[in-house]
Scaffold this active site. Structure first.
Site, mmCIF file in Angstrom:
data_model
loop_
_atom_site.group_PDB
_atom_site.id
_atom_site.type_symbol
_atom_site.label_atom_id
_atom_site.label_comp_id
_atom_site.label_asym_id
_atom_site.label_seq_id
_atom_site.Cartn_x
_atom_site.Cartn_y
_atom_site.Cartn_z
ATOM 1 C CE LYS A 189 -54.524 10.922 -51.330
ATOM 2 N NZ LYS A 189 -54.938 12.440 -51.527
ATOM 3 C CE1 TYR A 244 -59.465 13.258 -48.272
ATOM 4 C CE2 TYR A 244 -60.109 11.689 -50.348
ATOM 5 C CZ TYR A 244 -59.239 12.409 -49.571
ATOM 6 O OH TYR A 244 -57.891 11.804 -49.841
ATOM 7 C CG ASN A 298 -51.966 14.432 -52.345
ATOM 8 O OD1 ASN A 298 -52.408 13.557 -52.481
ATOM 9 N ND2 ASN A 298 -52.193 15.615 -51.528
ATOM 10 C CG HIS A 350 -55.360 10.879 -46.199
ATOM 11 N ND1 HIS A 350 -56.142 12.289 -46.116
ATOM 12 C CD2 HIS A 350 -55.870 10.370 -45.101
ATOM 13 C CE1 HIS A 350 -56.361 12.316 -44.874
ATOM 14 N NE2 HIS A 350 -56.403 11.257 -44.186
ATOM 15 C CD GLU A 358 -58.627 10.800 -41.510
ATOM 16 O OE1 GLU A 358 -57.521 10.284 -41.621
ATOM 17 O OE2 GLU A 358 -58.877 12.019 -41.518
HETATM 18 P P1 CMP Z 1 -55.514 14.598 -48.893
HETATM 19 O O1 CMP Z 1 -54.714 15.139 -47.798
HETATM 20 O O2 CMP Z 1 -55.955 13.325 -49.258
HETATM 21 O O3 CMP Z 1 -56.800 15.639 -48.418
HETATM 22 C C1 CMP Z 1 -57.853 16.130 -49.430
HETATM 23 C C2 CMP Z 1 -57.291 15.800 -50.687
HETATM 24 O O4 CMP Z 1 -57.869 16.462 -51.860
HETATM 25 C C3 CMP Z 1 -55.643 16.159 -50.879
HETATM 26 O O5 CMP Z 1 -55.018 15.124 -50.021
HETATM 27 C C4 CMP Z 1 -55.723 16.303 -52.303
HETATM 28 O O6 CMP Z 1 -55.110 14.936 -52.923
HETATM 29 C C5 CMP Z 1 -57.012 16.733 -52.834
HETATM 30 N N1 CMP Z 1 -56.931 18.087 -53.338
HETATM 31 C C6 CMP Z 1 -57.322 18.545 -54.523
HETATM 32 N N2 CMP Z 1 -57.326 19.905 -54.695
HETATM 33 C C7 CMP Z 1 -57.089 20.503 -53.379
HETATM 34 C C8 CMP Z 1 -56.890 21.535 -52.661
HETATM 35 N N3 CMP Z 1 -57.002 22.700 -53.516
HETATM 36 N N4 CMP Z 1 -56.671 21.887 -51.446
HETATM 37 C C9 CMP Z 1 -56.604 20.498 -50.765
HETATM 38 N N5 CMP Z 1 -56.883 19.471 -51.125
HETATM 39 C C10 CMP Z 1 -56.990 19.290 -52.516
#
Ligand code: CMP
Length: 136
Positions: free
Chosen positions: A9, A49, A112, A115, A126
């Site tokens: 990211k 998403y 984070n 992904h 994806e």
């Molecule tokens: P990712 O694995 O990319 O999938 C969805 C993304 O939304 C997740 O990582 C986080 O970066 C973001 N996100 C933000 N808030 C939440 C949440 N409460 N639960 C899950 N994903 C979240």
């Protein structure tokens, strides 16, 4: 043999973690079969998403993913989907084990760093979105 999607990211790109994350993937004997640094289209991110469309964080995560360059990688190997998910660590970095990418480099769920596809069906969908031209 499986192929899965990894996105580094914008925060991971900005923090110069492309090499570190890719190094860990290659050290695990997983193969990079697609890799590009791109400024993602909003439509690609929203489709990516789509399952989170009704969640309160949907707009923020789409804004974030389009806020700067991302690296999209296609990663291939035995049990690649599960192996990559384990290496990245729990979605919430506070729950991620030290030794994982998030456990070592991230603190908040909004940033984070990566992904990765949750299962082989998600991976196929994806990869089609991020690598419509196919992988090598
Ligand atoms: P990712 O694995 O990319 O999938 C969805 C993304 O939304 C997740 O990582 C986080 O970066 C973001 N996100 C933000 N808030 C939440 C949440 N409460 N639960 C899950 N994903 C979240």
């Amino acid at each position: 043999m499986e192929t899965t999607l990894v996105l580094i990211k914008p925060g991971g790109v900005q923090r110069n973690l492309i090499g570190e994350i890719t190094r860990r993937i290659e050290a695990r004997n997983l193969k990079v079969v697609g890799m590009k640094l791109i400024h993602a289209e909003r439509a690609t991110v929203e489709a990516h998403y789509a399952e989170h469309k009704e969640r309160p964080f949907f707009k923020d995560v789409c804004d974030y993913l389009t806020s700067g360059p991302v690296v999209a990688m296609a990663i291939q190997g035995t049990n690649a989907v599960k192996a990559i998910r384990a290496m990245m660590g729990a979605t919430n970095p506070l729950e991620a084990t030290p030794g994982t990418v998030r456990g070592d480099f991230a603190l908040t769920i909004d940033d984070n760093l990566t992904h990765s596809s949750s299962d082989p069906e998600a991976a196929a969908r994806e990869l089609g979105l991020w690598f419509p031209e196919g992988t090598v």
